[in-house]
Write a protein that holds these residues in place. Structure first.
Motif, short mmCIF file in Angstrom:
data_model
loop_
_atom_site.label_atom_id
_atom_site.label_comp_id
_atom_site.label_asym_id
_atom_site.label_seq_id
_atom_site.Cartn_x
_atom_site.Cartn_y
_atom_site.Cartn_z
N PRO A 135 0.82 -1.22 0.00
CA PRO A 135 0.00 0.00 0.00
C PRO A 135 0.86 1.28 0.00
N ILE A 136 0.33 2.33 -0.60
CA ILE A 136 1.05 3.61 -0.72
C ILE A 136 1.48 4.14 0.64
N PHE A 137 0.61 4.07 1.64
CA PHE A 137 0.98 4.62 2.96
C PHE A 137 2.20 3.88 3.51
N GLN B 255 5.93 5.35 4.61
CA GLN B 255 6.53 5.03 5.90
C GLN B 255 7.89 4.34 5.71
N TRP B 256 8.03 3.56 4.64
CA TRP B 256 9.31 2.92 4.35
C TRP B 256 10.37 3.98 4.03
N PHE C 117 13.55 -4.19 4.94
CA PHE C 117 12.23 -3.92 4.37
C PHE C 117 11.22 -4.96 4.84
N ILE C 118 11.60 -6.23 4.83
CA ILE C 118 10.68 -7.28 5.23
C ILE C 118 10.29 -7.12 6.70
N GLU C 119 11.27 -6.84 7.55
CA GLU C 119 10.97 -6.63 8.98
C GLU C 119 10.05 -5.44 9.17
N ARG D 211 6.08 -5.46 10.56
CA ARG D 211 5.59 -4.64 11.69
C ARG D 211 4.35 -3.85 11.27
N ILE D 212 4.35 -3.28 10.08
CA ILE D 212 3.20 -2.51 9.58
C ILE D 212 1.97 -3.42 9.48
N VAL D 213 2.15 -4.60 8.92
CA VAL D 213 1.03 -5.53 8.76
C VAL D 213 0.50 -5.96 10.13
N GLN D 214 1.40 -6.25 11.07
CA GLN D 214 0.98 -6.66 12.41
C GLN D 214 0.19 -5.56 13.10
#
Length: 183
Positions: A91-93, A97-98, A117-119, A123-126
């Motif tokens: 997602p764009i947001f 944030q990345w 990036f994966i970590e 965290r964003i998904v969690q």
């Protein structure tokens, strides 16, 4: 996950029998990840988790083939490609944030790589999964179904023993309370 990785690598070796072809297959899987436009529903969260799993398996596969140095070098072709492809699917947001996270990492003298990036994305998904999990029961409380299956607002008076009311103020703060229904 290590046994799954071993099985996946064995299957790839049987199919392709060359590390370069396995790298190509990892790239193809990452390139074919679904585009996710938001993290507002359980289905979007599930798709994002599948993205993360695919990325983790891809990185683990590349590491097992001896490409670990390429993955930690932020200017390496593997990392650049993986980051570009991965960023284009989230997602764009999260992309915004990345960018902030990369600046933060640069501020402490670390160059961002695919593992960072994966970590970060995990965290964003969690965090969003927690929000969706908390929000879903409240949405269910706002509307209930009557005996005929029609949705109705719980703020209306009910003929049940107890009514559940959900008040949302102008600041979107919710107050949940119960009261006996008039008889």
């Amino acid at each position: 996950m290590s046994t799954q990785l071993a099985v996946a690598i064995d299957a790839l070796y049987v199919t392709y029998d060359k590390p370069a072809l396995i790298v190509g297959e990892v790239h193809r899987h990452i390139k074919n990840l679904p585009l996710i436009n938001g993290l507002n529903s359980p289905s979007q969260i599930k798709a994002a988790k599948e993205q993360i799993t695919t990325l983790q398996i891809g990185v683990s596969t590349l590491k097992s083939l001896g490409y670990e140095e390429d993955l930690t070098d932020s200017h390496g072709l593997q990392t650049s490609f993986l980051l570009l492809e991965s960023k284009s699917k989230i997602p764009i947001f999260a992309v915004r944030q990345w960018a902030d996270e990369k600046r933060r990492l640069e501020g402490i003298g670390k160059e961002a790589n695919i593992e960072d990036f994966i970590e970060f994305y995990e965290r964003i998904v969690q965090t969003n999964e927690d929000v969706v999990y908390a929000r879903t029961p409240l949405d269910d409380l706002r509307t209930t179904k009557d005996n005929k299956g029609n949705a109705k607002n719980t703020n209306e008076r009910s003929q049940d023993e107890t009514s559940i009311h959900l008040y949302t103020g102008k600041d979107n703060h919710c107050l949940l309370y119960t009261s006996p229904s008039p008889r």
